[in-house]
Scaffold this motif. Structure first.
Motif, PDB file in Angstrom:
ATOM      1  N   GLY A   1       0.778  -1.285   0.106  1.00  0.00           N
ATOM      2  CA  GLY A   1      -0.028   0.047   0.004  1.00  0.00           C
ATOM      3  C   GLY A   1       0.954   1.166   0.026  1.00  0.00           C
ATOM      4  O   GLY A   1       1.970   1.065   0.608  1.00  0.00           O
ATOM      5  N   TYR A   2       0.247   2.178  -0.606  1.00  0.00           N
ATOM      6  CA  TYR A   2       1.237   3.504  -0.681  1.00  0.00           C
ATOM      7  C   TYR A   2      -0.089   4.625  -1.015  1.00  0.00           C
ATOM      8  O   TYR A   2      -0.912   4.554  -1.582  1.00  0.00           O
ATOM      9  N   ALA A   3       0.113   5.755  -0.285  1.00  0.00           N
ATOM     10  CA  ALA A   3      -0.671   6.922  -0.345  1.00  0.00           C
ATOM     11  C   ALA A   3       0.163   8.122   0.022  1.00  0.00           C
ATOM     12  O   ALA A   3       1.153   8.242   0.717  1.00  0.00           O
TER      13      ALA A   3
ATOM     14  N   ALA B   1      -1.705  11.130   8.911  1.00  0.00           N
ATOM     15  CA  ALA B   1      -2.630  10.135   9.499  1.00  0.00           C
ATOM     16  C   ALA B   1      -3.617   9.715   8.304  1.00  0.00           C
ATOM     17  O   ALA B   1      -4.012   8.561   8.060  1.00  0.00           O
ATOM     18  N   GLU B   2      -4.054  10.710   7.277  1.00  0.00           N
ATOM     19  CA  GLU B   2      -4.811  10.154   6.138  1.00  0.00           C
ATOM     20  C   GLU B   2      -3.949   9.499   5.273  1.00  0.00           C
ATOM     21  O   GLU B   2      -4.514   8.365   4.636  1.00  0.00           O
ATOM     22  N   ALA B   3      -2.639   9.738   5.066  1.00  0.00           N
ATOM     23  CA  ALA B   3      -1.713   8.954   4.087  1.00  0.00           C
ATOM     24  C   ALA B   3      -1.728   7.536   4.646  1.00  0.00           C
ATOM     25  O   ALA B   3      -1.884   6.626   3.841  1.00  0.00           O
ATOM     26  N   ILE B   4      -1.466   7.377   5.781  1.00  0.00           N
ATOM     27  CA  ILE B   4      -1.543   6.230   6.436  1.00  0.00           C
ATOM     28  C   ILE B   4      -2.502   5.417   6.321  1.00  0.00           C
ATOM     29  O   ILE B   4      -2.708   4.180   6.112  1.00  0.00           O
TER      30      ILE B   4
ATOM     31  N   ASP C   1      -5.600   1.041   3.834  1.00  0.00           N
ATOM     32  CA  ASP C   1      -6.667   0.455   2.794  1.00  0.00           C
ATOM     33  C   ASP C   1      -6.137  -0.204   1.723  1.00  0.00           C
ATOM     34  O   ASP C   1      -6.886  -1.333   1.161  1.00  0.00           O
ATOM     35  N   GLU C   2      -5.262   0.361   1.102  1.00  0.00           N
ATOM     36  CA  GLU C   2      -5.120  -0.118  -0.302  1.00  0.00           C
ATOM     37  C   GLU C   2      -4.179  -1.508  -0.131  1.00  0.00           C
ATOM     38  O   GLU C   2      -4.157  -2.573  -1.003  1.00  0.00           O
ATOM     39  N   ALA C   3      -3.598  -1.707   1.270  1.00  0.00           N
ATOM     40  CA  ALA C   3      -3.021  -2.936   1.510  1.00  0.00           C
ATOM     41  C   ALA C   3      -3.989  -4.109   2.015  1.00  0.00           C
ATOM     42  O   ALA C   3      -3.531  -5.369   2.263  1.00  0.00           O
ATOM     43  N   ARG C   4      -5.251  -3.465   2.247  1.00  0.00           N
ATOM     44  CA  ARG C   4      -6.132  -4.348   2.677  1.00  0.00           C
ATOM     45  C   ARG C   4      -5.741  -5.060   4.109  1.00  0.00           C
ATOM     46  O   ARG C   4      -5.873  -6.263   4.481  1.00  0.00           O
ATOM     47  N   MET C   5      -5.186  -4.174   5.094  1.00  0.00           N
ATOM     48  CA  MET C   5      -4.717  -4.417   6.296  1.00  0.00           C
ATOM     49  C   MET C   5      -4.858  -3.475   7.282  1.00  0.00           C
ATOM     50  O   MET C   5      -4.962  -2.376   7.240  1.00  0.00           O
TER      51      MET C   5
ATOM     52  N   ALA D   1       2.989   7.738   2.876  1.00  0.00           N
ATOM     53  CA  ALA D   1       3.061   6.325   3.797  1.00  0.00           C
ATOM     54  C   ALA D   1       3.232   5.304   2.901  1.00  0.00           C
ATOM     55  O   ALA D   1       2.404   5.430   1.868  1.00  0.00           O
ATOM     56  N   MET D   2       3.736   4.206   3.432  1.00  0.00           N
ATOM     57  CA  MET D   2       4.128   2.970   2.493  1.00  0.00           C
ATOM     58  C   MET D   2       3.808   1.737   3.480  1.00  0.00           C
ATOM     59  O   MET D   2       4.411   1.982   4.629  1.00  0.00           O
ATOM     60  N   VAL D   3       3.182   0.595   2.946  1.00  0.00           N
ATOM     61  CA  VAL D   3       3.154  -0.509   3.771  1.00  0.00           C
ATOM     62  C   VAL D   3       3.924  -1.619   2.958  1.00  0.00           C
ATOM     63  O   VAL D   3       3.611  -1.704   1.741  1.00  0.00           O
TER      64      VAL D   3
END
Length: 423
Positions: free
Chosen positions: A266-268, A287-290, A295-299, A412-414
């Motif tokens: 995930g990335y935003a 916090a919104e980027a996180i 959400d994108e990472a479904r995590m 932010a990136m997961v």
């Protein structure tokens, strides 16, 4: 957007304390610092006189004399890192359609070192009001345009697909890799060579940060000057470096038996639309980027095992992102180890986001959380677990890494193990 999943299969890092992934990880896991008094020039006229420099011999790392003459130091870093990442991945780029291999390189300040040096030459040390261009390096134009960094890397690896420079201040490294991930996901390319580079340790950069008092004036103990989250911190330590990755689609990587460091799940990125250097104390934009990256990472946030913080060592940044972690992760923020590698390798501006992606992937690879060096006196307003002084062994399957940049950029990136994430 397609359902393609993107993984890191190769990486190379050039960072203070040693060139190469092995040296980089040994420094971090050992909690050692690479900050010192500046040696590249006489720093005595400046308020801040410490930096995290790389001992780098370009010819020793495979660059020919003509390449060294042509390329700024930051471009040299990028090319050496790209070659190393491709070699590490074991990928045979000749077997791919070159129009489906792309490059993204992030940089905040471009060829600052080269431009600063050439101005001193053509102006005879600043004595000439009308400079003499005949003394300039023949490739001065390539110093002027940061796009030369991407062109050099594309030429090195034979990539003829999308080639882009991303320059979003101190989030450039995260945003460069995030952009590359999106190109693979949408099906525009099959492989991306992505990362970031900066070599900003120069008189002009030191003067700029001196003017806004962003860098530390602590000179007595250079190795202890970078103190993220510590109550005695008084500014960041400038650094330099590069990190470049080979990114490819998970199924393709598995088919060729590639080693996978991590999936970029995930990335935003968001902006605060607020102030060029100031941050809102509530951390809402980060916090919104996180939130969007998770959400994108479904995590869910409670699956994050480690947070690689921006942690620059300025009071407003450390408090801002502490608030962002609490706002986005809730009570889980108090149970999650957080650390800043800038305490050890300094702040390399546009490059640091990519270097921190590498640190996050290696934390997963080694099930070890790197520490925050020099954290002896916790700031009571920063009340999370910042892993002081020593690395911590811990099963680490998912990492959140964040960046904050002048101009209000928040990214932010997961990263996760591919088998940890639900596709």
């Amino acid at each position: 957007m397609s359902g393609r999943r993107v993984v890191i299969t190769g990486m190379e890092v050039l960072a203070p304390g040693g060139v190469g992934v092995k040296n980089f990880w040994e420094l971090l896991s050992g909690g050692r610092t690479a900050t010192r008094r500046i040696t590249f020039f006489d720093p005595s006229p400046f308020r801040s006189q410490v930096a995290a420099e790389i001992d780098f011999d370009p010819e020793m790392h495979g660059l020919r004399p003509q390449e060294v003459r042509r390329m700024d130091r930051a471009a040299q870093f990028a090319v050496v890192a790209a070659r190393g990442a491709v070699a590490d991945s074991g990928i045979e780029l000749d077997s791919y359609d070159p129009f489906r291999v792309g490059v993204t390189i992030g940089s905040a300040v471009g060829a600052t070192t080269g431009l600063d040096q050439e101005y001193r030459i053509v102006s005879d040390g600043g004595r000439l009001e009308l400079v003499d261009h005949e003394y300039a390096v023949p490739h001065l134009y390539e110093y002027l345009v940061p796009s030369s960094f991407t062109a050099e890397v594309a030429r090195t690896v034979g990539a003829r697909g999308p080639s882009t420079v991303v320059s979003t201040g101190c989030t450039s490294g995260l945003d460069s890799v995030g952009h590359a991930v999106e190109l693979i996901r949408e099906g525009s390319v099959d492989v991306m060579i992505a990362g970031a580079t900066d070599a900003p340790i120069s008189p002009i950069t030191m003067a700029c940060f001196d003017a806004i008092k962003a860098t530390t004036p602590r000179h007595d103990e250079p190795e202890r000057a970078s103190r993220p989250f510590d109550g005695t911190r008084n500014g960041f330590v400038l650094g330099e470096g590069a990190a470049v990755f080979v990114l490819e689609e998970l199924e393709s990587a598995a088919a060729r038996g590639a080693h996978v460091y991590a999936e970029i799940a995930g990335y935003a990125t968001r902006s605060n639309a607020y102030h060029m250097t100031g941050l809102r104390p509530d951390g809402a934009e980060m916090a919104e980027a996180i939130r969007v990256a998770l959400d994108e990472a479904r995590m869910p946030g409670d699956q994050i095992d480690y947070i690689n913080a921006h942690g620059s060592g300025t009071k407003q940044n450390d408090r801002h992102e502490t608030a962002a972690f609490k706002r986005s992760l809730g009570d889980h923020a108090y149970r999650t180890p957080v650390s800043s590698i800038k305490s050890m390798v300094g702040h390399s501006l546009g490059a640091i986001g990519a270097i921190e992606i590498a640190a996050s992937a290696l934390a997963m690879e080694n099930n070890t959380v790197p520490p925050t060096a020099n954290l002896h006196t916790p700031d009571p307003e920063c009340d999370l677990d910042y892993v002081p002084l020593e690395a911590r062994d811990q099963l680490t399957d998912a990492v959140l890494t964040v960046g904050s940049g002048f101009g209000g950029f928040q990214s932010a990136m997961v990263l996760a193990r591919p088998d940890r994430r639900v596709a």
